[in-house]
Motif scaffolding. Structure first.
Motif, PDB file in Angstrom:
ATOM      1  N   SER A 127      55.300 -27.255 -18.924  1.00 43.92           N
ATOM      2  CA  SER A 127      56.491 -26.747 -18.745  1.00 43.92           C
ATOM      3  C   SER A 127      56.299 -25.415 -18.110  1.00 43.92           C
ATOM      4  O   SER A 127      56.141 -24.419 -19.086  1.00 43.92           O
ATOM      5  N   TYR A 128      57.226 -24.185 -17.140  1.00 42.75           N
ATOM      6  CA  TYR A 128      57.130 -23.137 -17.438  1.00 42.75           C
ATOM      7  C   TYR A 128      57.562 -22.591 -17.940  1.00 42.75           C
ATOM      8  O   TYR A 128      57.989 -21.310 -18.465  1.00 42.75           O
ATOM      9  N   ASN A 129      58.712 -23.543 -18.256  1.00 39.75           N
ATOM     10  CA  ASN A 129      59.565 -23.216 -19.563  1.00 39.75           C
ATOM     11  C   ASN A 129      59.345 -23.333 -21.284  1.00 39.75           C
ATOM     12  O   ASN A 129      59.692 -22.427 -21.665  1.00 39.75           O
TER      13      ASN A 129
ATOM     14  N   THR B 222      57.512 -21.761 -24.963  1.00 32.89           N
ATOM     15  CA  THR B 222      57.258 -20.653 -24.989  1.00 32.89           C
ATOM     16  C   THR B 222      56.454 -20.739 -26.076  1.00 32.89           C
ATOM     17  O   THR B 222      56.141 -22.296 -26.605  1.00 32.89           O
TER      18      THR B 222
ATOM     19  N   THR C 249      49.824 -15.302 -18.456  1.00 29.54           N
ATOM     20  CA  THR C 249      50.839 -15.563 -17.640  1.00 29.54           C
ATOM     21  C   THR C 249      49.592 -14.939 -16.115  1.00 29.54           C
ATOM     22  O   THR C 249      49.365 -14.496 -16.220  1.00 29.54           O
ATOM     23  N   ASP C 250      50.841 -15.159 -14.685  1.00 23.99           N
ATOM     24  CA  ASP C 250      50.550 -15.139 -13.940  1.00 23.99           C
ATOM     25  C   ASP C 250      50.830 -13.105 -13.299  1.00 23.99           C
ATOM     26  O   ASP C 250      51.860 -12.763 -14.018  1.00 23.99           O
TER      27      ASP C 250
ATOM     28  N   THR D 110      53.053 -12.951 -10.964  1.00 24.23           N
ATOM     29  CA  THR D 110      54.804 -12.819 -11.250  1.00 24.23           C
ATOM     30  C   THR D 110      55.280 -12.521 -12.972  1.00 24.23           C
ATOM     31  O   THR D 110      57.057 -12.850 -13.068  1.00 24.23           O
ATOM     32  N   GLY D 111      54.586 -13.072 -14.041  1.00 19.66           N
ATOM     33  CA  GLY D 111      54.647 -12.526 -14.662  1.00 19.66           C
ATOM     34  C   GLY D 111      55.263 -14.549 -15.517  1.00 19.66           C
ATOM     35  O   GLY D 111      55.519 -14.099 -16.328  1.00 19.66           O
ATOM     36  N   ARG D 112      54.997 -14.685 -14.265  1.00 22.18           N
ATOM     37  CA  ARG D 112      55.742 -16.426 -15.146  1.00 22.18           C
ATOM     38  C   ARG D 112      54.705 -17.169 -15.560  1.00 22.18           C
ATOM     39  O   ARG D 112      53.597 -17.459 -15.592  1.00 22.18           O
ATOM     40  N   PRO D 113      54.717 -18.103 -16.688  1.00 18.40           N
ATOM     41  CA  PRO D 113      53.544 -18.778 -17.399  1.00 18.40           C
ATOM     42  C   PRO D 113      52.915 -19.687 -16.735  1.00 18.40           C
ATOM     43  O   PRO D 113      53.426 -19.489 -14.984  1.00 18.40           O
ATOM     44  N   ARG D 114      51.275 -19.261 -17.028  1.00 18.62           N
ATOM     45  CA  ARG D 114      50.514 -20.246 -15.448  1.00 18.62           C
ATOM     46  C   ARG D 114      50.915 -22.041 -15.719  1.00 18.62           C
ATOM     47  O   ARG D 114      50.063 -22.977 -14.981  1.00 18.62           O
ATOM     48  N   GLY D 115      50.860 -22.770 -16.786  1.00 24.78           N
ATOM     49  CA  GLY D 115      51.251 -23.800 -17.512  1.00 24.78           C
ATOM     50  C   GLY D 115      50.500 -24.931 -17.715  1.00 24.78           C
ATOM     51  O   GLY D 115      50.053 -25.474 -18.569  1.00 24.78           O
TER      52      GLY D 115
END
Length: 103
Positions: free
Chosen positions: A11-13, A15, A36-37, A40-45
């Motif tokens: 999940s992208y949530n 940690t 992380t991307d 966007t700085g969002r985790p890549r899964g």
């Protein structure tokens, strides 16, 4: 000797602390990494968990793969990327000027 595990379909949530707690049930966790991307700085899964021993890594795989986490397996070295080492567009394959000089 430590063993690095690949953990996919996260999940992208999720940690790093979530992964550390989950894998600690199977043994000693040396490190956790969640790429992380860049934009966007969002985790890549997906992520990587390094276990203290190969036995603990196998225990984590058997306990968590397909159950708590959808995909857990031993990490492999990244394969070299294909393509022409010179980069750019290949003129011999129908490139910009198809091998003829314009001038």
């Amino acid at each position: 000797m430590t063993t690095k595990l690949y953990v996919g379909n996260l999940s992208y949530n999720t940690t790093e602390e979530d992964l550390r707690e989950l894998f600690a049930k199977a043994g000693m966790v040396q490190s956790v990494a969640l790429p992380t991307d860049r934009e966007t700085g969002r985790p890549r899964g997906f992520g990587f968990v390094e276990m203290s021993t190969a036995a603990e890594a196998q225990k984590a795989i058997s306990q968590l793969n397909g159950q708590t986490v959808r995909k857990v397996n031993e990490s492999r070295p990244q394969e070299p990327r294909g393509g022409d080492s010179r980069g750019g567009y290949n003129r011999n394959r129908g490139g910009y000027n198809r091998g003829r000089s314009r001038y």
